[in-house]
Enzyme design. Structure first.
Site, PDB file in Angstrom:
ATOM      1  CG  MET A   1       8.643   2.652   0.809  1.00 44.38           C
ATOM      2  SD  MET A   1       8.152   4.305   0.315  1.00 44.38           S
ATOM      3  CE  MET A   1       9.492   4.725  -0.792  1.00 44.38           C
TER       4      MET A   1
ATOM      5  NE  ARG B   1      -5.846  18.307 -22.128  1.00 44.77           N
ATOM      6  CZ  ARG B   1      -5.664  16.995 -22.275  1.00 44.77           C
ATOM      7  NH1 ARG B   1      -5.594  16.226 -21.216  1.00 44.77           N
ATOM      8  NH2 ARG B   1      -5.553  16.446 -23.470  1.00 44.77           N
TER       9      ARG B   1
ATOM     10  CE1 TYR C   1       5.711   2.009   9.535  1.00 40.11           C
ATOM     11  CE2 TYR C   1       4.826   1.618   7.340  1.00 40.11           C
ATOM     12  CZ  TYR C   1       5.905   1.851   8.176  1.00 40.11           C
ATOM     13  OH  TYR C   1       7.175   1.928   7.651  1.00 40.11           O
TER      14      TYR C   1
ATOM     15  CE  LYS D   1      -1.596  10.786 -23.257  1.00 40.73           C
ATOM     16  NZ  LYS D   1      -2.387  12.023 -23.411  1.00 40.73           N
TER      17      LYS D   1
END
Length: 345
Positions: free
Chosen positions: A296, A133, A249, A39
């Site tokens: 980023m 779950r 930053y 998955k």
């Protein structure tokens, strides 16, 4: 469209280590056979790359979570070998499973009825034994809708297999009770960590996930599981900093003296979050400390220990999952599944 330029991020998969991990987990499963959880695009490593390796190593059962994950796996294995853990939430899901031939995992009476109404057929059944779950409640195992199912694999999932918790024994006892009451061709309880709990938890099929990809959820696996994923990022600019220059930053790093720094193509969208700094990248044996904050799409590293580095050179991103998880506070699962799409695999 012209061919894309070479990438500035790449991810090498050690196919031999991946296959060896599956074989080791299969051997640890004793008389049971090991399947494979693929998955989340094979935990972020790419189902198209991972599934053929696991298939050729001997895996026969593959588990995804979403219906949208099915096509990538079906390119490499037969539909009956693929199970969808979230089950038929809608009538369209049941119709798709019937049409394609994959196995839905039934998680409730409502899903059982939905599957039967769609025409039924072989399915898997998840019963909740303590994780709360997805999964059929223990109070519902005698419902006629469940009795009407043609259950291939009867499943439950361990909540605390990565710990020495009393819940493991309670779930095992509950699952044995369920196995006595619900007919099924096969039974499955153990995930990666559950395999390390011993043969009592193995039943007919184990379902390793994280350990296939280099994760170590229990200490017993530490000497067995090999690293699979090796990310690299390119240096896209080299800068000469003067004493007093701030980096990134908020000028979170200020150079105390003249130094050489490298701007590296690596950031949030590549799974390299701010909690990975302070940290290091590597050039061979040289450790290159991060300077300032991760941004980023970039990080900046100190090139003082690797003066030979030039623009376009590749740096290794440390990815020993247990070590990096401890250093960053991220789980081993998060480290893998947030790698992002920009790495060329």
């Amino acid at each position: 469209m012209p061919e894309l330029p070479p990438p500035s991020l790449r991810l090498r998969l050690d196919d031999g280590a991946l296959a060896a991990n599956w074989r080791a987990l299969d051997a640890m499963s004793g008389a049971a056979h090991a399947g494979a959880a693929v998955k989340a695009d094979a935990y972020g490593l790419g189902a198209g790359k991972v599934v053929p390796v696991l298939r050729d190593a001997g895996a026969r059962d593959f588990f995804v979570a979403h219906w949208s994950e099915v096509p990538d796996v079906l390119r490499h294995v037969d539909p009956a070998q693929v199970a969808v853990l979230h089950g038929p939430v809608r009538a369209e899901d049941a119709a798709y499973a019937r049409s394609v031939g994959v196995r839905p995992v039934i998680n409730s009476i409502a899903q059982a009825k939905r599957w039967t109404e769609a025409g039924g057929g072989p399915c898997h059944l998840m019963v909740d034994t303590g994780i709360n779950r997805l999964g059929l409640s223990l109070a519902d195992i005698g419902d006629p809708a469940i009795a009407a199912l043609d259950v291939d694999l009867l499943i439950s999932h361990l909540a605390s297999a990565d710990e020495d918790s009393p819940l493991n024994a309670r779930q095992l006892a509950r699952f044995r009770t369920v196995c006595a009451e619900i007919p099924a061709q096969r039974r499955s309880l153990a995930n990666s960590a559950g395999i390390a709990l011993g043969p009592d938890f193995a039943f007919d099929l184990t379902r390793p996930g994280i350990a296939l990809y280099g994760g170590v959820p229990r200490g017993e696996l530490a000497s067995t599981i090999r690293q699979v994923a090796y990310p690299q990022a390119a240096v896209i600019q080299v800068r000469e900093l003067a004493a007093g220059d701030g980096v990134g930053y908020n000028a979170a790093f200020t150079a105390a003296e003249a130094m050489r720094a490298g701007v590296v193509s690596l950031g949030y969208a590549d799974g390299f979050l701010r909690c990975r700094g302070p940290g290091v990248l590597r050039r061979g044996e040289a450790r290159l400390p991060l300077l300032g904050k991760v941004s980023m799409d970039m990080v900046v590293v100190d090139l003082g220990t690797a003066p030979e580095v030039r623009e376009g050179d590749w740096l290794d991103v440390p990815f020993e999952l247990p070590t990096q998880a401890e250093a960053s506070g991220l789980s081993q699962y998060e480290l893998l599944t947030t790698l992002g799409r920009r790495f060329r695999r």
